[in-house]
Design a protein around this motif. Structure first.
Motif, PDB file in Angstrom:
ATOM      1  N   HIS A 127      94.644  34.606  80.776  1.00 12.81           N
ATOM      2  CA  HIS A 127      95.129  35.141  79.505  1.00 12.81           C
ATOM      3  C   HIS A 127      95.076  34.002  78.482  1.00 12.81           C
ATOM      4  N   TRP A 128      93.878  33.433  78.331  1.00 12.29           N
ATOM      5  CA  TRP A 128      93.513  32.525  77.231  1.00 12.29           C
ATOM      6  C   TRP A 128      93.890  31.060  77.385  1.00 12.29           C
ATOM      7  N   ASP A 129      94.723  30.710  78.368  1.00 13.20           N
ATOM      8  CA  ASP A 129      95.101  29.293  78.496  1.00 13.20           C
ATOM      9  C   ASP A 129      94.142  28.544  79.426  1.00 13.20           C
ATOM     10  N   TYR A 178      86.842  39.959  74.519  1.00 12.74           N
ATOM     11  CA  TYR A 178      86.368  40.162  73.142  1.00 12.74           C
ATOM     12  C   TYR A 178      87.121  39.262  72.163  1.00 12.74           C
ATOM     13  N   ILE A 179      88.455  39.212  72.310  1.00 14.65           N
ATOM     14  CA  ILE A 179      89.273  38.401  71.403  1.00 14.65           C
ATOM     15  C   ILE A 179      89.081  36.908  71.699  1.00 14.65           C
ATOM     16  N   ALA A 180      89.071  36.554  72.984  1.00 18.04           N
ATOM     17  CA  ALA A 180      88.876  35.144  73.336  1.00 18.04           C
ATOM     18  C   ALA A 180      87.555  34.650  72.738  1.00 18.04           C
ATOM     19  N   GLU A 186      84.202  32.274  67.308  1.00 14.68           N
ATOM     20  CA  GLU A 186      83.464  32.734  66.121  1.00 14.68           C
ATOM     21  C   GLU A 186      84.248  32.368  64.867  1.00 14.68           C
ATOM     22  N   LYS A 187      85.521  32.804  64.850  1.00 10.28           N
ATOM     23  CA  LYS A 187      86.367  32.539  63.689  1.00 10.28           C
ATOM     24  C   LYS A 187      87.098  31.206  63.816  1.00 10.28           C
ATOM     25  N   GLY A 188      87.331  30.785  65.050  1.00  7.08           N
ATOM     26  CA  GLY A 188      88.046  29.524  65.250  1.00  7.08           C
ATOM     27  C   GLY A 188      89.524  29.589  64.914  1.00  7.08           C
ATOM     28  N   ILE A 189      90.057  30.812  64.856  1.00  6.83           N
ATOM     29  CA  ILE A 189      91.480  30.973  64.536  1.00  6.83           C
ATOM     30  C   ILE A 189      92.344  30.748  65.783  1.00  6.83           C
ATOM     31  N   PHE A 190      91.777  31.046  66.958  1.00  9.17           N
ATOM     32  CA  PHE A 190      92.447  30.811  68.241  1.00  9.17           C
ATOM     33  C   PHE A 190      91.806  29.594  68.913  1.00  9.17           C
ATOM     34  N   ALA A 191      92.532  29.038  69.889  1.00  9.94           N
ATOM     35  CA  ALA A 191      91.956  27.965  70.696  1.00  9.94           C
ATOM     36  C   ALA A 191      90.681  28.494  71.367  1.00  9.94           C
ATOM     37  N   PHE A 234      90.618  45.118  78.423  1.00 12.06           N
ATOM     38  CA  PHE A 234      89.861  45.035  77.176  1.00 12.06           C
ATOM     39  C   PHE A 234      90.734  45.262  75.959  1.00 12.06           C
ATOM     40  N   PHE A 235      90.359  44.590  74.879  1.00 15.50           N
ATOM     41  CA  PHE A 235      90.910  44.886  73.565  1.00 15.50           C
ATOM     42  C   PHE A 235      90.292  46.216  73.103  1.00 15.50           C
ATOM     43  N   THR A 236      91.125  47.159  72.695  1.00 16.73           N
ATOM     44  CA  THR A 236      90.568  48.450  72.279  1.00 16.73           C
ATOM     45  C   THR A 236      91.231  48.958  71.001  1.00 16.73           C
ATOM     46  N   PHE A 433     105.938  33.662  72.267  1.00 17.37           N
ATOM     47  CA  PHE A 433     105.064  32.900  71.383  1.00 17.37           C
ATOM     48  C   PHE A 433     103.855  33.765  71.030  1.00 17.37           C
ATOM     49  N   GLU A 434     103.802  34.204  69.775  1.00 19.06           N
ATOM     50  CA  GLU A 434     102.779  35.167  69.366  1.00 19.06           C
ATOM     51  C   GLU A 434     101.566  34.434  68.756  1.00 19.06           C
ATOM     52  N   TRP A 435     101.006  33.515  69.534  1.00 20.93           N
ATOM     53  CA  TRP A 435      99.777  32.798  69.159  1.00 20.93           C
ATOM     54  C   TRP A 435      99.862  32.183  67.762  1.00 20.93           C
TER      55      TRP A 435
HETATM   56  C1  GBH Z   1      97.133  41.184  72.453  1.00 23.42           C
HETATM   57  O1  GBH Z   1      95.959  41.074  71.683  1.00 23.42           O
HETATM   58  C2  GBH Z   1      97.277  39.986  73.377  1.00 23.42           C
HETATM   59  O2  GBH Z   1      96.699  40.277  74.642  1.00 23.42           O
HETATM   60  C3  GBH Z   1      98.696  39.524  73.544  1.00 23.42           C
HETATM   61  O3  GBH Z   1      98.708  38.262  74.136  1.00 23.42           O
HETATM   62  C4  GBH Z   1      99.409  39.525  72.220  1.00 23.42           C
HETATM   63  O4  GBH Z   1     100.705  39.036  72.310  1.00 23.42           O
HETATM   64  C5  GBH Z   1      99.418  40.937  71.709  1.00 23.42           C
HETATM   65  O5  GBH Z   1      98.122  41.388  71.536  1.00 23.42           O
HETATM   66  C6  GBH Z   1     100.101  41.120  70.373  1.00 23.42           C
HETATM   67  O6  GBH Z   1      99.371  40.468  69.372  1.00 23.42           O
HETATM   68  O7  GBH Z   1      92.756  39.383  63.986  1.00 23.42           O
HETATM   69  O8  GBH Z   1      91.484  37.341  63.810  1.00 23.42           O
HETATM   70  O9  GBH Z   1      93.547  37.530  62.592  1.00 23.42           O
HETATM   71  C7  GBH Z   1      95.789  42.061  70.676  1.00 23.42           C
HETATM   72  C8  GBH Z   1      94.693  41.712  69.736  1.00 23.42           C
HETATM   73  C9  GBH Z   1      93.874  39.800  68.650  1.00 23.42           C
HETATM   74  C10 GBH Z   1      95.528  41.069  67.594  1.00 23.42           C
HETATM   75  C11 GBH Z   1      94.095  38.670  67.679  1.00 23.42           C
HETATM   76  C12 GBH Z   1      95.790  39.937  66.638  1.00 23.42           C
HETATM   77  C13 GBH Z   1      94.912  38.084  65.490  1.00 23.42           C
HETATM   78  C14 GBH Z   1      93.724  37.262  65.141  1.00 23.42           C
HETATM   79  N1  GBH Z   1      95.042  40.601  68.854  1.00 23.42           N
HETATM   80  N2  GBH Z   1      94.598  39.185  66.420  1.00 23.42           N
HETATM   81  S1  GBH Z   1      92.818  37.915  63.802  1.00 23.42           S
END
Ligand code: GBH
Length: 489
Positions: A127-129, A178-180, A186-191, A234-236, A433-435
């Motif tokens: 889960h992304w770490d 997809y999000i990772a 691509e966007k570099g907003i996440f690690a 999957f992200f949906t 912790f919401e990223w």
């Molecule tokens: C889930 O992703 C995650 O699996 C979970 O860890 C998280 O806590 C939960 O959502 C709530 O957010 O759109 O480029 O500005 C859901 C999809 C992807 C939505 C990243 C928020 C923010 C980055 N998430 N997105 S961006």
């Protein structure tokens, strides 16, 4: 626009899994304790300006020390299942090779406590770490050196050696590849914060898919006797066409293929990417002067490994989009321009605590039907569904509205449409912790006091609402006092 339809009454199938979900980096803390090494998120949160308020997951909900309280809450809410994730650098500090026994002991304690409480664990391997030491060797972009590709099956194996796979019957390899890929590469907003539009995300996704398939094959080969199930989440989104025009309707399906299809099609359809992705990215790459498509190609052997490499499909679902046809600008190299769509929200959709999240309950039923029509009637787990706020109020009526109508749409998909949904996990057990937005957006059905060194947890009203639905295994016609709570959006 939509109107909430009247609730349907009835029960979920016997044995339906009712769960609550969390992930390691978001709740554990103890980021450098007991032999755990750095993940890409431990590194990323220390980069100035990346996380709102400078928040980190260093302590988070302190679940590394307070896991017993977590298990007690899951039990109190009456969930039959709990989905958590395993921090890769906690159990394999070097990414591969030597097992950190103290890290493994943590997960064994958690798993044993869950089972003792009558709760089935569902463990996510990623889960992304991602381990920072492997990122330093190219991470998901590198499928050659000891990296994610080789490590995912390795980790399933190493966990089994210490006995966990015998106890854990439900596995998820990857959470939202997809999000990772898109937000991390691509966007570099996440690690790991890589900004390389139109290229790295496809390579990262490609290697993740290969890693997933290898893990599945390894698991099925080595641990056949354990009767466990291994899948992927999957992200949906549900996609609504902006108009009845043929162009918009086609664009809507295309958007689904470029999001869910990108990862689901190779596994559940034919071992390869959706044809529309292959065609469009190929064409645009050519126009842009690339010698070959920016979308990598699977070998015949890889396609064979991928096809059918999942016992179920896991869907994380939060929100919907309105889609119209719009030809992308091919002078801009980016995944977003590859799709030829324009994305909107319907202005009548309610808001939440997150800009990207508009609650659209019928989207849930629509999505489940899309999946059934596209991939056949596979076993489905909703592995995440939930809503945020920023106030964090304990009497969270808007969250009750959300869960009531989304879960009811799952029931409609099962009883009226024949969809094979086997479980539902609410995101999340508790605020965490919401990223990139740190602790400012709260998804929990339990509150956590982050100012308190004991990280005191308190059930919100929505936890009590879920307890009732879980206990009834559905929506009974009479006797549920929560029906009288007015919808709050
Ligand atoms: C889930 O992703 C995650 O699996 C979970 O860890 C998280 O806590 C939960 O959502 C709530 O957010 O759109 O480029 O500005 C859901 C999809 C992807 C939505 C990243 C928020 C923010 C980055 N998430 N997105 S961006």
């Amino acid at each position: 626009p939509y109107q909430d339809e009247p609730l349907t009454y009835g029960k979920f199938p016997d044995g339906f899994a009712w769960g609550l979900a969390t992930s390691s980096y978001q709740i554990e803390g103890a980021w450098n304790e007991d032999g755990k090494k750095e993940s890409i998120w431990d590194r990323f949160v220390r980069v100035e300006g990346k996380i709102k308020g400078g928040d980190t997951g260093d302590i988070a909900c302190d679940s590394y020390h307070r896991w017993e309280e977590d298990v007690a809450l899951v039990k109190e809410i009456g969930a039959t299942h709990y989905r958590f994730s395993i921090s890769w650098p906690r159990i394999l500090p070097e990414g591969i090779g030597a097992v950190n026994q103290l890290g493994v002991d943590y997960y064994n304690r958690l798993i044993d406590a869950l089972l003792e409480a009558g709760i089935q664990p569902m463990a996510t391997l990623y889960h992304w770490d991602f381990p920072q030491c492997l990122e330093d060797k190219g991470g998901w972009l590198n499928d050659d050196v000891p990296n994610g590709l080789k490590n995912t099956p390795q980790r399933v194996l190493q966990l089994s050696e210490i006995g966990n796979t015998v106890k854990v019957k439900l596995w998820i390899t990857l959470n939202e590849p997809y999000i990772a890929a898109l937000v991390g590469y691509e966007k570099g907003i996440f690690a790991p914060g890589i900004q390389d539009p139109g290229k790295s995300a496809y390579i990262c996704g490609h290697n993740m898919l290969k890693a997933h398939a290898k893990a599945y094959r390894k698991y099925k080969q080595d641990f056949k006797g354990q009767e466990g199930k291994l899948g992927i989440s999957f992200f949906t989104e549900a996609a609504f066409p902006a108009s009845d025009s043929e162009d918009d309707v086609k664009a809507t399906n295309r958007y689904m293929q470029f999001t869910l299809g990108w990862f689901a099609h190779p596994i559940f359809k034919d071992g390869n990417y959706p044809q529309i992705m292959i065609d469009q990215i190929g064409e645009k790459s050519k126009l842009q002067g690339f010698p070959q498509s920016r979308l990598p190609i699977f070998t015949r052997e890889e396609r064979k490994q991928l096809l059918g490499s999942s016992d179920f499909i896991g869907l994380n679902h939060y929100t919907s989009k309105v889609v119209s046809h719009a030809v992308g600008n091919h002078e801009v190299v980016s995944c977003a321009e590859d799709r030829d769509v324009k994305l909107d929200y319907d202005p009548t959709w309610p808001n939440s605590g997150s800009v990207w999240l508009r609650p659209v309950p019928p989207g849930m039923r629509m999505l489940l039907n899309w999946v059934k029509d596209e991939y056949g009637n596979l076993p489905v787990y909703i592995t995440e569904n939930g809503v945020s706020d920023t106030a964090g109020n304990l009497d969270d009526l808007h969250r009750i509205y959300y869960y009531k109508h989304f879960i009811n749409n799952v029931l409609k998909a099962i009883t009226l449409d024949g969809c094979k949904v086997e479980g539902y996990y609410a995101w999340s057990l508790m605020d965490s912790f919401e990223w990139t937005v740190g602790y400012s957006e709260k998804f929990g059905v339990c509150a956590v006091d982050f100012a308190d060194k004991n990280r005191r947890r308190t059930m919100k009203s929505s936890a009590r609402f879920l307890r009732r639905i879980f206990a009834d295994n559905g929506f009974l016609k009479d006797g549920n006092p929560w029906y009288d709570v007015p919808d709050a959006k």
